[in-house]
Design an enzyme around this catalytic site. Structure first.
Site, PDB file in Angstrom:
ATOM      1  N   ARG A  80       7.448  -5.745 -23.313  1.00  0.00           N
ATOM      2  CA  ARG A  80       7.071  -7.151 -23.097  1.00  0.00           C
ATOM      3  C   ARG A  80       8.319  -7.930 -22.729  1.00  0.00           C
ATOM      4  NH1 ARG A  80       2.893 -11.011 -26.301  1.00  0.00           N
ATOM      5  NH2 ARG A  80       3.165 -12.787 -24.936  1.00  0.00           N
ATOM      6  N   ARG A 111      -0.062  -9.147 -20.213  1.00  0.00           N
ATOM      7  CA  ARG A 111       1.091  -8.654 -20.954  1.00  0.00           C
ATOM      8  C   ARG A 111       0.770  -7.251 -21.448  1.00  0.00           C
ATOM      9  NH1 ARG A 111      -1.923 -12.806 -22.597  1.00  0.00           N
ATOM     10  NH2 ARG A 111      -2.566 -12.916 -24.752  1.00  0.00           N
ATOM     11  N   ASP A 139       0.838  -7.524 -27.237  1.00  0.00           N
ATOM     12  CA  ASP A 139       0.883  -8.829 -27.901  1.00  0.00           C
ATOM     13  C   ASP A 139       0.468  -8.608 -29.355  1.00  0.00           C
ATOM     14  OD1 ASP A 139       1.046 -11.595 -28.355  1.00  0.00           O
ATOM     15  OD2 ASP A 139      -1.042 -11.903 -27.782  1.00  0.00           O
ATOM     16  N   ASP A 196      -0.053 -10.266 -32.887  1.00  0.00           N
ATOM     17  CA  ASP A 196      -0.211 -11.544 -33.569  1.00  0.00           C
ATOM     18  C   ASP A 196      -0.382 -11.326 -35.066  1.00  0.00           C
ATOM     19  OD1 ASP A 196      -0.188 -13.245 -31.292  1.00  0.00           O
ATOM     20  OD2 ASP A 196      -2.278 -12.753 -30.884  1.00  0.00           O
TER      21      ASP A 196
END
Length: 137
Positions: free
Chosen positions: A64, A76, A79, A81
């Site tokens: 990334r 992307r 990711d 989170d």
């Protein structure tokens, strides 16, 4: 995605539950690419800020190159989170827990419901299943 989970397990603690993988359309922008979403439960001794820095490092290691800025979403390769951290509520310039948009995103809630359907959102005081019901109405 498997590599990210393995790195989290190696560096952050125990990955104790993993949802199935969910292929979804992009959210917040248009792209010919689909997304692969998964939720995992992690038991860690890291504090939330250290966990954030670790996830950002793993994202960089996996390729990334840029972060989402001001709701400007794009494709992307990875990711990670932090959706929830126990029942904590955290708001710093770098980290907001619970994730501020999780209750609006089925692609987040559906995998999470597989591993923690009764987990309460600490602000809304709704379970993951209840948040899904609200989005489905």
């Amino acid at each position: 995605m498997i590599t990210a989970l393995a790195l989290l397990a190696e560096r952050a603690g125990d990955v104790v539950a993993i949802s199935s993988f969910h292929e979804t359309e992009p959210w917040g922008f248009e792209s010919p690419n689909k997304f692969l979403n998964v939720a995992a439960e992690l038991h860690t001794a890291l504090n939330p800020c250290d966990l954030l820095h670790l996830t950002q490092q793993i994202e960089i290691e996996l390729g990334r190159t840029k972060k989402t800025v001001s709701q400007s979403y794009g494709d992307r390769c990875i990711d990670i989170d932090i959706l929830l951290y126990d029942s904590r509520i955290i708001q710093t310039p770098d980290l907001t827990i619970p994730h501020p948009l999780m209750h609006e995103r089925l692609f987040v809630l559906q995998p999470l419901a597989e591993i923690a359907p009764h987990m309460l959102h600490p602000i809304l005081q709704l379970s993951v299943n209840e948040m899904i019901e609200q989005l489905s109405d």
